[in-house]
Enzyme design. Sequence first.
Site, PDB file in Angstrom:
ATOM      1  N   HIS A  54       7.666  58.809 111.259  1.00 57.31           N
ATOM      2  CA  HIS A  54       6.475  58.076 111.675  1.00 57.31           C
ATOM      3  C   HIS A  54       5.676  57.567 110.488  1.00 57.31           C
ATOM      4  O   HIS A  54       5.348  56.377 110.409  1.00 57.31           O
ATOM      5  CB  HIS A  54       5.568  58.971 112.539  1.00 57.31           C
ATOM      6  CG  HIS A  54       6.115  59.245 113.892  1.00 57.31           C
ATOM      7  ND1 HIS A  54       5.415  59.956 114.846  1.00 57.31           N
ATOM      8  CD2 HIS A  54       7.290  58.916 114.482  1.00 57.31           C
ATOM      9  CE1 HIS A  54       6.133  60.052 115.943  1.00 57.31           C
ATOM     10  NE2 HIS A  54       7.274  59.426 115.737  1.00 57.31           N
ATOM     11  N   LYS A  66       3.429  60.525 119.542  1.00 53.86           N
ATOM     12  CA  LYS A  66       2.817  61.731 118.976  1.00 53.86           C
ATOM     13  C   LYS A  66       3.910  62.600 118.344  1.00 53.86           C
ATOM     14  O   LYS A  66       5.076  62.511 118.744  1.00 53.86           O
ATOM     15  CB  LYS A  66       2.047  62.494 120.064  1.00 53.86           C
ATOM     16  CG  LYS A  66       2.884  62.843 121.311  1.00 53.86           C
ATOM     17  CD  LYS A  66       3.806  64.013 121.062  1.00 53.86           C
ATOM     18  CE  LYS A  66       4.947  64.042 122.017  1.00 53.86           C
ATOM     19  NZ  LYS A  66       5.985  65.006 121.593  1.00 53.86           N
ATOM     20  N   TYR A  83      10.140  75.178 132.742  1.00 49.79           N
ATOM     21  CA  TYR A  83       9.192  74.072 132.644  1.00 49.79           C
ATOM     22  C   TYR A  83       7.806  74.497 133.117  1.00 49.79           C
ATOM     23  O   TYR A  83       7.632  75.107 134.170  1.00 49.79           O
ATOM     24  CB  TYR A  83       9.656  72.886 133.483  1.00 49.79           C
ATOM     25  CG  TYR A  83       8.726  71.694 133.390  1.00 49.79           C
ATOM     26  CD1 TYR A  83       8.771  70.839 132.305  1.00 49.79           C
ATOM     27  CD2 TYR A  83       7.778  71.448 134.389  1.00 49.79           C
ATOM     28  CE1 TYR A  83       7.918  69.756 132.202  1.00 49.79           C
ATOM     29  CE2 TYR A  83       6.913  70.371 134.297  1.00 49.79           C
ATOM     30  CZ  TYR A  83       6.985  69.534 133.206  1.00 49.79           C
ATOM     31  OH  TYR A  83       6.127  68.460 133.108  1.00 49.79           O
TER      32      TYR A  83
END
Length: 339
Positions: A78, A96, A235
């Site tokens: 990034h 992000k 999850y």
Amino acid sequence: MTPVRIGIMGCASIARRRVLPAMAALPAVEITAIASRDPDRAAEVARTYDCRAVAGYQALLELDEVEAVYVPLPNALHAPWIEAALATGRHVLAEKPLTTSAARTGELLALARSRRLVLMENMMFLHHSQHAVVRQHIADGAIGSLRSFHAAFGVPRRPADDVRHRAELGGGALLDTGVYPVRAALSFLGDRRLDVLSAVLTSRHGQLVDSCGQALLDTDDGVGAQLAFGLDNLYRSSYQLWGSEGRIVVEHAYSPPADHVPVLRLERHSGVQEFRLEPDDQVTNAVRAFATAVRSGQLPDDRDVLRQAVLVEEIGTRARRHVDHTPDPAATGPLERLS
């Protein structure tokens, strides 16, 4: 509003599955070019959106028609490509975390401000309307005085060769799923100062990145924040705010599909209420917010982006490290290509 002409820097899964379809459906955005290290892959994705295919990320920044870029590359890539895009006068929407270090995050935010360019971290859950409803309940006194904040985001284990398991690409649970509970805590605890009291990061035997973790934080006025995250979990995607008079619980907090019907659970001394909300598309909302910022010239408030980076780095620095020696079942599934 004239559409923002955006170039896509890479063909990552999140781009292909969620962000590109949202961009294509928005009049405020025009997908101008798709760049990949693999020319054939760029051409394949570009055909879907009837736009130009480009071989290599630098070549994308040399196109005059591209005024903004979307960066869905692995975390460690990034910073250099955000900096390169800003240096050529492009606005940037980046997945992000913005970078893998607080110092680099601060430098790039400062660079964007100095050039009057929009640099937005694509923390999409912040753009879902369910969180505004939660804030309204809190403002109305539904839970009284806030005592603690709890947040968790964990996903099942990825294949062994997934990029999230690669340290050199900025992998690991803290940078992948941990940033969500951290950002949620910052979002709901407002301007309170948050300090890291303790943290734990666990890695699977033989891996160089963390697979799960926890952190305990507190504010300057005594509100506790308990955060949990993982890449090797059942999850879970939730947060709760617990106060003197009640508790609000939100499930499917971070990555709900556009057709998901949010249900807020409010527990009080008098009983339990459940509020069914309208579905909302946080991906579309996030892209629209970026395009609006670019066209309006109103730079986004980036204070929490830097606060998040500082807290994530502090959690990583302060954490006790553990190794999970449980035998790892054979991982299956294709490697997510990086192009």
